[in-house]
Write a protein that holds these residues in place. Structure first.
Motif, PDB file in Angstrom:
ATOM      1  N   TRP A   1      13.072   8.863  -5.623  1.00 32.39           N
ATOM      2  CA  TRP A   1      11.846   9.640  -4.850  1.00 32.39           C
ATOM      3  C   TRP A   1      10.801   8.927  -4.970  1.00 32.39           C
ATOM      4  CZ3 TRP A   1      12.429  13.595  -1.415  1.00 32.39           C
ATOM      5  CH2 TRP A   1      13.703  14.224  -1.646  1.00 32.39           C
ATOM      6  N   ALA A   2       9.876   8.546  -4.024  1.00 29.98           N
ATOM      7  CA  ALA A   2       8.812   7.761  -4.164  1.00 29.98           C
ATOM      8  C   ALA A   2       7.728   8.111  -3.047  1.00 29.98           C
ATOM      9  CB  ALA A   2       9.081   6.168  -3.868  1.00 29.98           C
ATOM     10  N   LEU A   3       6.341   7.802  -3.300  1.00 32.83           N
ATOM     11  CA  LEU A   3       5.439   8.044  -2.222  1.00 32.83           C
ATOM     12  C   LEU A   3       5.831   7.160  -1.232  1.00 32.83           C
ATOM     13  CD1 LEU A   3       2.415   7.956  -4.713  1.00 32.83           C
ATOM     14  CD2 LEU A   3       3.083   9.952  -3.531  1.00 32.83           C
ATOM     15  N   PRO A   4       5.254   7.299   0.188  1.00 31.23           N
ATOM     16  CA  PRO A   4       5.546   6.502   1.108  1.00 31.23           C
ATOM     17  C   PRO A   4       4.620   5.347   0.873  1.00 31.23           C
ATOM     18  CG  PRO A   4       4.412   8.438   2.058  1.00 31.23           C
ATOM     19  CD  PRO A   4       4.833   8.852   0.442  1.00 31.23           C
ATOM     20  N   GLY A   5       5.324   4.089   1.203  1.00 31.73           N
ATOM     21  CA  GLY A   5       4.582   2.903   1.311  1.00 31.73           C
ATOM     22  C   GLY A   5       5.244   1.686   1.529  1.00 31.73           C
ATOM     23  N   GLY A   6       4.531   0.638   1.699  1.00 36.30           N
ATOM     24  CA  GLY A   6       5.399  -0.683   1.705  1.00 36.30           C
ATOM     25  C   GLY A   6       4.514  -1.804   1.998  1.00 36.30           C
TER      26      GLY A   6
ATOM     27  N   ARG B   1       0.019   2.871   8.450  1.00 32.41           N
ATOM     28  CA  ARG B   1       1.342   2.628   9.205  1.00 32.41           C
ATOM     29  C   ARG B   1       2.809   2.942   8.557  1.00 32.41           C
ATOM     30  NH1 ARG B   1       4.605  -1.530   8.008  1.00 32.41           N
ATOM     31  NH2 ARG B   1       2.746  -2.540   7.087  1.00 32.41           N
ATOM     32  N   GLU B   2       2.663   2.710   7.108  1.00 36.53           N
ATOM     33  CA  GLU B   2       4.019   2.701   6.323  1.00 36.53           C
ATOM     34  C   GLU B   2       4.207   4.434   6.465  1.00 36.53           C
ATOM     35  OE1 GLU B   2       6.355   0.923   5.097  1.00 36.53           O
ATOM     36  OE2 GLU B   2       5.476  -1.128   5.321  1.00 36.53           O
ATOM     37  N   VAL B   3       3.209   5.019   6.138  1.00 39.01           N
ATOM     38  CA  VAL B   3       3.504   6.702   6.147  1.00 39.01           C
ATOM     39  C   VAL B   3       4.190   6.984   7.601  1.00 39.01           C
ATOM     40  CG1 VAL B   3       2.415   8.994   6.026  1.00 39.01           C
ATOM     41  CG2 VAL B   3       1.694   7.124   4.358  1.00 39.01           C
ATOM     42  N   LYS B   4       3.406   6.687   8.717  1.00 39.69           N
ATOM     43  CA  LYS B   4       4.058   6.714   9.965  1.00 39.69           C
ATOM     44  C   LYS B   4       5.590   6.408  10.205  1.00 39.69           C
ATOM     45  CE  LYS B   4       3.751   8.195  14.077  1.00 39.69           C
ATOM     46  NZ  LYS B   4       3.632   9.480  14.601  1.00 39.69           N
TER      47      LYS B   4
ATOM     48  N   VAL C   1      13.051 -11.665  -5.581  1.00 36.34           N
ATOM     49  CA  VAL C   1      12.654 -10.856  -6.751  1.00 36.34           C
ATOM     50  C   VAL C   1      10.988 -11.128  -6.740  1.00 36.34           C
ATOM     51  CG1 VAL C   1      12.476 -10.777  -9.236  1.00 36.34           C
ATOM     52  CG2 VAL C   1      14.636 -11.642  -8.121  1.00 36.34           C
ATOM     53  N   ARG C   2      10.563  -9.936  -6.456  1.00 35.70           N
ATOM     54  CA  ARG C   2       9.208  -9.560  -6.315  1.00 35.70           C
ATOM     55  C   ARG C   2       8.421  -9.175  -7.372  1.00 35.70           C
ATOM     56  NH1 ARG C   2       9.680  -5.439  -1.443  1.00 35.70           N
ATOM     57  NH2 ARG C   2      10.666  -7.141  -0.353  1.00 35.70           N
ATOM     58  N   ARG C   3       7.110  -9.545  -7.584  1.00 37.23           N
ATOM     59  CA  ARG C   3       6.206  -8.573  -8.329  1.00 37.23           C
ATOM     60  C   ARG C   3       5.266  -7.960  -7.243  1.00 37.23           C
ATOM     61  NH1 ARG C   3       1.098 -10.880 -10.903  1.00 37.23           N
ATOM     62  NH2 ARG C   3       0.106  -9.024 -11.331  1.00 37.23           N
ATOM     63  N   GLN C   4       5.151  -6.962  -7.604  1.00 29.90           N
ATOM     64  CA  GLN C   4       4.524  -6.063  -6.356  1.00 29.90           C
ATOM     65  C   GLN C   4       3.049  -5.858  -6.801  1.00 29.90           C
ATOM     66  OE1 GLN C   4       7.173  -4.146  -3.815  1.00 29.90           O
ATOM     67  NE2 GLN C   4       5.980  -2.202  -4.404  1.00 29.90           N
ATOM     68  N   CYS C   5       1.987  -5.849  -6.064  1.00 27.69           N
ATOM     69  CA  CYS C   5       0.504  -5.403  -6.049  1.00 27.69           C
ATOM     70  C   CYS C   5       0.549  -4.199  -5.422  1.00 27.69           C
ATOM     71  CB  CYS C   5      -0.271  -6.511  -6.054  1.00 27.69           C
ATOM     72  SG  CYS C   5      -0.202  -8.005  -7.098  1.00 27.69           S
ATOM     73  N   ASN C   6       0.311  -3.098  -5.727  1.00 21.51           N
ATOM     74  CA  ASN C   6       0.135  -1.945  -4.929  1.00 21.51           C
ATOM     75  C   ASN C   6      -1.036  -1.364  -4.953  1.00 21.51           C
ATOM     76  OD1 ASN C   6       0.294   1.162  -4.517  1.00 21.51           O
ATOM     77  ND2 ASN C   6       1.978   0.314  -3.348  1.00 21.51           N
TER      78      ASN C   6
ATOM     79  N   ALA D   1       0.961  -1.236  -0.105  1.00 17.79           N
ATOM     80  CA  ALA D   1      -0.056  -0.059   0.149  1.00 17.79           C
ATOM     81  C   ALA D   1       0.867   1.134  -0.018  1.00 17.79           C
ATOM     82  CB  ALA D   1      -0.781   0.100   1.194  1.00 17.79           C
ATOM     83  N   SER D   2       0.532   2.044  -0.440  1.00 16.12           N
ATOM     84  CA  SER D   2       1.146   3.352  -0.657  1.00 16.12           C
ATOM     85  C   SER D   2      -0.030   4.738  -0.553  1.00 16.12           C
ATOM     86  CB  SER D   2       2.114   3.777  -1.821  1.00 16.12           C
ATOM     87  OG  SER D   2       0.963   3.589  -3.235  1.00 16.12           O
ATOM     88  N   ALA D   3       0.755   5.695  -0.178  1.00 19.71           N
ATOM     89  CA  ALA D   3      -0.176   7.029  -0.065  1.00 19.71           C
ATOM     90  C   ALA D   3       0.302   8.195  -0.608  1.00 19.71           C
ATOM     91  CB  ALA D   3      -0.539   7.139   1.585  1.00 19.71           C
ATOM     92  N   ALA D   4      -0.637   8.830  -1.413  1.00 15.19           N
ATOM     93  CA  ALA D   4      -0.302  10.133  -1.806  1.00 15.19           C
ATOM     94  C   ALA D   4      -0.814  11.297  -1.007  1.00 15.19           C
ATOM     95  CB  ALA D   4      -1.002  10.675  -3.233  1.00 15.19           C
ATOM     96  N   VAL D   5       0.018  11.972  -0.086  1.00 15.11           N
ATOM     97  CA  VAL D   5      -0.185  12.592   0.916  1.00 15.11           C
ATOM     98  C   VAL D   5       0.132  14.362   0.374  1.00 15.11           C
ATOM     99  CG1 VAL D   5       0.282  13.056   3.260  1.00 15.11           C
ATOM    100  CG2 VAL D   5       0.466  10.845   2.422  1.00 15.11           C
TER     101      VAL D   5
END
Length: 156
Positions: A44-49, A63-66, A96-101, A22-26
């Motif tokens: 550079w990236a949006l906070p997330g994980g 949680r990831e943003v915090k 090696v991961r495939r990410q679903c965000n 999950a990520s967040a546009a803050v």
């Protein structure tokens, strides 16, 4: 941990795991977007994980943003889902991961900006200065979708 991102690269390694993230546009009061410079690749990236087994995706984003920025946020909407199988991430140690965000829109509810070991810099960036920053194009796409303010989320 180092991180190498591939997109549509025929020479990319084959994914060995699937990570739900999950990520967040803050944004702040001036409409600037919160970005962090990743310690693992310098981009550079949006906070997330990654989402933990005991939480929901919105909880993971909060949680990831915090953890990454020191800020408490409240989810205000859904920007979109990002599941393109052409996006592969290789990490130190051989994973090696495939990410679903799932990317959410969020507003600041408290806290103070603070770096974590995952971030080397935090910055609120005016939208017209985004082109000056090094972002992976998948991050740029999420930000672009957020800035459009569409009534329906991006599904992909």
């Amino acid at each position: 941990m180092a991180r190498t991102e591939y997109y549509g690269d025929p020479d990319a390694p084959e994914p060995s795991s699937l990570v739900v993230a999950a990520s967040a546009a803050v944004t702040d009061e001036q409409g600037r977007i919160l970005l962090r410079r990743r310690a693992d690749n310098g981009l550079w990236a949006l906070p997330g994980g990654g989402m933990e087994p005991t939480e929901s995706l919105p909880e993971a984003a909060v949680r990831e943003v915090k953890e990454e920025t020191g800020l408490d946020v409240e989810i205000t909407g859904l920007v979109g889902t990002y599941t393109d199988p052409r996006h592969v991430v290789a990490c130190t140690g051989g994973e090696v991961r495939r990410q679903c965000n799932v990317c959410f829109a969020a507003r600041i509810a408290g806290g103070e900006p603070a770096l974590s070991e995952e971030s080397t810099e935090l910055r609120f960036v005016p939208p017209d200065e985004l082109d000056e920053l090094s972002l992976h194009h998948t991050q740029r796409m999420r930000i672009r979708h957020f800035l459009r303010g569409r009534s329906a989320p991006s599904l992909g």
